[in-house]
Design a protein around this motif. Structure first.
Motif, PDB file in Angstrom:
ATOM      1  N   VAL A 132      -8.479   9.102   1.560  1.00  0.00           N
ATOM      2  CA  VAL A 132      -7.767   9.783   2.634  1.00  0.00           C
ATOM      3  C   VAL A 132      -7.027   8.755   3.471  1.00  0.00           C
ATOM      4  CG1 VAL A 132      -7.968  11.282   4.649  1.00  0.00           C
ATOM      5  CG2 VAL A 132      -9.525  11.589   2.740  1.00  0.00           C
ATOM      6  N   MET A 133      -5.803   9.097   3.848  1.00  0.00           N
ATOM      7  CA  MET A 133      -5.073   8.268   4.785  1.00  0.00           C
ATOM      8  C   MET A 133      -5.371   8.776   6.189  1.00  0.00           C
ATOM      9  SD  MET A 133      -1.021   7.446   5.194  1.00  0.00           S
ATOM     10  CE  MET A 133      -0.859   8.703   6.466  1.00  0.00           C
ATOM     11  N   ILE A 134      -5.861   7.883   7.049  1.00  0.00           N
ATOM     12  CA  ILE A 134      -6.192   8.261   8.410  1.00  0.00           C
ATOM     13  C   ILE A 134      -5.315   7.491   9.394  1.00  0.00           C
ATOM     14  CG2 ILE A 134      -8.593   8.739   7.790  1.00  0.00           C
ATOM     15  CD1 ILE A 134      -9.318   6.066   9.189  1.00  0.00           C
ATOM     16  N   SER A 135      -5.296   7.944  10.612  1.00  0.00           N
ATOM     17  CA  SER A 135      -4.728   7.159  11.700  1.00  0.00           C
ATOM     18  C   SER A 135      -5.823   6.241  12.205  1.00  0.00           C
ATOM     19  CB  SER A 135      -4.242   8.074  12.824  1.00  0.00           C
ATOM     20  OG  SER A 135      -3.869   7.305  13.960  1.00  0.00           O
ATOM     21  N   SER A 136      -5.627   4.943  12.100  1.00  0.00           N
ATOM     22  CA  SER A 136      -6.686   3.990  12.452  1.00  0.00           C
ATOM     23  C   SER A 136      -6.873   3.854  13.954  1.00  0.00           C
ATOM     24  CB  SER A 136      -6.374   2.618  11.839  1.00  0.00           C
ATOM     25  OG  SER A 136      -5.138   2.134  12.322  1.00  0.00           O
ATOM     26  N   TYR A 137      -6.059   4.548  14.743  1.00  0.00           N
ATOM     27  CA  TYR A 137      -6.152   4.417  16.199  1.00  0.00           C
ATOM     28  C   TYR A 137      -7.548   4.771  16.703  1.00  0.00           C
ATOM     29  CZ  TYR A 137      -5.225   5.055  21.158  1.00  0.00           C
ATOM     30  OH  TYR A 137      -5.285   4.976  22.526  1.00  0.00           O
ATOM     31  N   ARG A 138      -8.140   5.822  16.138  1.00  0.00           N
ATOM     32  CA  ARG A 138      -9.449   6.270  16.618  1.00  0.00           C
ATOM     33  C   ARG A 138     -10.582   5.352  16.167  1.00  0.00           C
ATOM     34  NH1 ARG A 138      -9.434  11.421  18.768  1.00  0.00           N
ATOM     35  NH2 ARG A 138      -7.432  12.482  18.600  1.00  0.00           N
ATOM     36  N   LEU A 139     -10.300   4.461  15.208  1.00  0.00           N
ATOM     37  CA  LEU A 139     -11.311   3.512  14.770  1.00  0.00           C
ATOM     38  C   LEU A 139     -11.183   2.166  15.472  1.00  0.00           C
ATOM     39  CD1 LEU A 139     -11.580   4.051  10.907  1.00  0.00           C
ATOM     40  CD2 LEU A 139     -13.261   4.662  12.646  1.00  0.00           C
ATOM     41  N   ASN A 140      -9.953   1.678  15.592  1.00  0.00           N
ATOM     42  CA  ASN A 140      -9.806   0.324  16.133  1.00  0.00           C
ATOM     43  C   ASN A 140      -8.641   0.153  17.100  1.00  0.00           C
ATOM     44  OD1 ASN A 140      -7.497   0.186  14.450  1.00  0.00           O
ATOM     45  ND2 ASN A 140      -8.717  -0.606  12.753  1.00  0.00           N
ATOM     46  N   GLY A 141      -7.972   1.248  17.459  1.00  0.00           N
ATOM     47  CA  GLY A 141      -6.886   1.154  18.424  1.00  0.00           C
ATOM     48  C   GLY A 141      -5.530   0.849  17.829  1.00  0.00           C
ATOM     49  N   ASP A 142      -5.453   0.612  16.521  1.00  0.00           N
ATOM     50  CA  ASP A 142      -4.173   0.351  15.870  1.00  0.00           C
ATOM     51  C   ASP A 142      -3.476   1.665  15.531  1.00  0.00           C
ATOM     52  OD1 ASP A 142      -4.622  -2.324  15.983  1.00  0.00           O
ATOM     53  OD2 ASP A 142      -5.318  -2.519  13.921  1.00  0.00           O
ATOM     54  N   LYS A 143      -2.208   1.751  15.830  1.00  0.00           N
ATOM     55  CA  LYS A 143      -1.450   2.959  15.505  1.00  0.00           C
ATOM     56  C   LYS A 143      -0.798   2.762  14.141  1.00  0.00           C
ATOM     57  CE  LYS A 143      -0.575   4.268  20.300  1.00  0.00           C
ATOM     58  NZ  LYS A 143       0.444   4.561  21.339  1.00  0.00           N
ATOM     59  N   ALA A 144      -1.599   2.793  13.112  1.00  0.00           N
ATOM     60  CA  ALA A 144      -1.102   2.536  11.765  1.00  0.00           C
ATOM     61  C   ALA A 144      -1.811   3.451  10.780  1.00  0.00           C
ATOM     62  CB  ALA A 144      -1.336   1.075  11.383  1.00  0.00           C
ATOM     63  N   PRO A 145      -1.109   3.865   9.723  1.00  0.00           N
ATOM     64  CA  PRO A 145      -1.784   4.626   8.657  1.00  0.00           C
ATOM     65  C   PRO A 145      -2.711   3.702   7.888  1.00  0.00           C
ATOM     66  CG  PRO A 145       0.482   4.138   8.035  1.00  0.00           C
ATOM     67  CD  PRO A 145       0.324   3.673   9.435  1.00  0.00           C
ATOM     68  N   HIS A 146      -3.838   4.236   7.481  1.00  0.00           N
ATOM     69  CA  HIS A 146      -4.861   3.379   6.868  1.00  0.00           C
ATOM     70  C   HIS A 146      -5.642   4.190   5.839  1.00  0.00           C
ATOM     71  CE1 HIS A 146      -7.751   0.170   6.499  1.00  0.00           C
ATOM     72  NE2 HIS A 146      -8.748   0.939   6.900  1.00  0.00           N
ATOM     73  N   TRP A 147      -5.839   3.619   4.641  1.00  0.00           N
ATOM     74  CA  TRP A 147      -6.568   4.303   3.576  1.00  0.00           C
ATOM     75  C   TRP A 147      -8.056   3.978   3.640  1.00  0.00           C
ATOM     76  CZ3 TRP A 147      -4.567   8.016   0.609  1.00  0.00           C
ATOM     77  CH2 TRP A 147      -3.174   8.080   0.455  1.00  0.00           C
ATOM     78  N   VAL A 148      -8.884   5.007   3.463  1.00  0.00           N
ATOM     79  CA  VAL A 148     -10.340   4.855   3.385  1.00  0.00           C
ATOM     80  C   VAL A 148     -10.857   5.744   2.256  1.00  0.00           C
ATOM     81  CG1 VAL A 148     -10.620   4.323   5.844  1.00  0.00           C
ATOM     82  CG2 VAL A 148     -10.766   6.710   5.065  1.00  0.00           C
ATOM     83  N   VAL A 149     -12.109   5.544   1.879  1.00  0.00           N
ATOM     84  CA  VAL A 149     -12.768   6.356   0.860  1.00  0.00           C
ATOM     85  C   VAL A 149     -13.848   7.195   1.537  1.00  0.00           C
ATOM     86  CG1 VAL A 149     -14.079   6.361  -1.298  1.00  0.00           C
ATOM     87  CG2 VAL A 149     -12.369   4.577  -0.877  1.00  0.00           C
ATOM     88  N   VAL A 150     -13.857   8.491   1.253  1.00  0.00           N
ATOM     89  CA  VAL A 150     -14.935   9.357   1.737  1.00  0.00           C
ATOM     90  C   VAL A 150     -16.030   9.335   0.681  1.00  0.00           C
ATOM     91  CG1 VAL A 150     -15.574  11.660   2.551  1.00  0.00           C
ATOM     92  CG2 VAL A 150     -13.243  10.817   2.909  1.00  0.00           C
ATOM     93  N   THR A 151     -17.188   8.810   1.048  1.00  0.00           N
ATOM     94  CA  THR A 151     -18.252   8.613   0.072  1.00  0.00           C
ATOM     95  C   THR A 151     -19.296   9.719   0.079  1.00  0.00           C
ATOM     96  OG1 THR A 151     -19.521   7.310   1.667  1.00  0.00           O
ATOM     97  CG2 THR A 151     -18.019   6.112   0.213  1.00  0.00           C
ATOM     98  N   ALA A 152     -19.424  10.445   1.197  1.00  0.00           N
ATOM     99  CA  ALA A 152     -20.497  11.428   1.311  1.00  0.00           C
ATOM    100  C   ALA A 152     -20.243  12.330   2.512  1.00  0.00           C
ATOM    101  CB  ALA A 152     -21.847  10.731   1.463  1.00  0.00           C
ATOM    102  N   PHE A 153     -21.031  13.408   2.601  1.00  0.00           N
ATOM    103  CA  PHE A 153     -20.991  14.252   3.790  1.00  0.00           C
ATOM    104  C   PHE A 153     -22.319  14.987   3.925  1.00  0.00           C
ATOM    105  CE2 PHE A 153     -19.849  17.262   0.475  1.00  0.00           C
ATOM    106  CZ  PHE A 153     -20.393  18.468   0.893  1.00  0.00           C
TER     107      PHE A 153
END
Length: 380
Positions: A294-315
């Motif tokens: 999933v591409m997320i907005s990294s602002y909520r993780l580290n304050g950067d206003k950049a698109p960022h790819w992560v892997v969803v491993t579980a829920f």
């Protein structure tokens, strides 16, 4: 027993804290500057143990932005105060404070040879879930431990996904895809050569500044070339990130790259669903055996206003758990980047990027002939 209490660390505690640090550690000590910074820090819990009005220990917990994760960064107890239950009480006080900050999990690292500390954490309910080799300055190994501090353990849907950290600021997409490739095909060798190969195949060429990130269709094509089945879900099929680029030439190149990726994806019969990504869809894909980028907005993780790819491993009922390939932040370790718990309501906000609220996810499976999702098979 004399009166024991816990309070927030203050500037006047620093000399005593440095004394305790020197008595407790021969390496990896916190400096005066570090203590000063954490006393003023916002995203942390910094408590001292006061016994008979004298400071005999401290505990420092980091609260990672955008997640429900707390991490025990450092804890120390004066030798004179040991063996009297202070360490357990301090840990429990830190956990209570973390729960008040709406955290669900506490994580920590502990020297493998420090049996007394390992046994203490185990008695408090922490469980080993990994190991770091050559972790400390003295080259000793560390155990990685975790405890759920807010709710009892719940049923969790998950698949094992190895973690891999990106080597550049612009290769989060390739790093995320590599984790998924290795989860599906364990023989996959994860190294920087593959990371850069994938980036060259999937890059958008330009972003707002610097090197370009990876286009979702470019990543899907790269996965397809390597024998994996890929499906793309995106809220728009118009060229991406153009609104953040001022140069007319760069806009022209971005448009051309987008059209090329779109044409090649269609030629390779890669399913493209023009829909907004939802929490429910991600859950469904995970249940049916897909691996999810999933591409997320990294602002909520580290304050950067950049698109960022992560892997969803579980829920589970409360959270999604993410592998984040980016460790390029102060105090961030590999431990902080794996199985990061993010509440579903927070994640729903992260997956919308920019003014257009663009959202995109890739669903990766073993191969076209092994796809579990009947709708994907039909669209192929």
């Amino acid at each position: 027993m004399s009166e024991r209490r816990f309070r927030c660390a203050q500037a006047e505690d620093i000399e005593r804290l440095l004394e305790i640090e020197a008595l407790c550690f021969t390496s990896d000590r916190l400096s005066r500057r570090s203590f000063q910074r954490w006393i003023k820090g916002e995203n942390c819990i910094f408590l001292v143990l006061e016994w008979d009005q004298v400071v005999y220990g401290y505990g420092l917990v980091l609260l990672h932005k955008g997640t429900r994760l707390a991490r025990l960064y450092s804890i120390a107890l004066h030798p004179e105060a040991r063996g009297q239950g202070h360490a357990s009480a301090l840990m429990l006080a830190l956990e209570v404070a973390a729960v008040e900050e709406d955290r669900l999990f506490m994580r920590l690292e502990v020297a493998k040879q420090n049996l007394a500390a390992v046994q203490l954490y185990q008695r408090l309910g922490y469980r080993v879930f990994g190991e770091f080799l050559d972790y400390y300055e003295d080259h000793s190994d560390a155990l990685r431990m975790q405890k759920r501090i807010r709710y009892p353990e719940r049923v969790r849907e998950e698949s094992f996904v190895p973690w891999y950290g990106q080597h550049t600021a612009f290769t989060c997409g390739p790093a995320s895809l590599m984790m998924v490739m290795a989860a599906i095909e364990p023989a996959t060798v994860l190294n920087q050569s593959l990371e850069l190969d994938l980036w060259r195949e999937a890059t958008t060429i330009f972003m707002t500044s610097g090197h370009g990130g990876c286009h979702p269709l470019g990543l899907a094509l790269a996965a397809k070339r390597r024998g994996f089945a890929a499906e793309v879900m995106m809220s728009q099929t118009d060229p991406l990130f153009v609104e953040g680029v001022r140069s007319a030439h760069k806009k022209e190149v971005l448009n051309l790259v987008h059209e090329q990726f779109l044409e090649r994806s269609q030629a390779q019969a890669i399913p493209i669903r023009c829909e907004a990504v939802s929490v429910a869809e991600i859950e469904s894909q995970l249940k049916y055996g897909a691996f999810v980028l999933v591409m997320i907005s990294s602002y909520r993780l580290n304050g950067d206003k950049a698109p960022h790819w992560v892997v969803v491993t579980a829920f589970d009922e409360l959270c999604f758990y993410l592998h984040d390939p980016d460790t390029d932040k102060l105090t961030i370790s590999e431990l902080d980047c794996q199985y990061i718990p993010v509440a579903k309501e927070d994640f729903a906000k992260m997956i919308n990027y920019g003014r257009s609220r663009f959202s995109v996810a890739l669903f990766i499976r073993q191969s076209d002939t092994h796809s579990v999702n009947e709708c994907t098979v039909a669209s192929l």
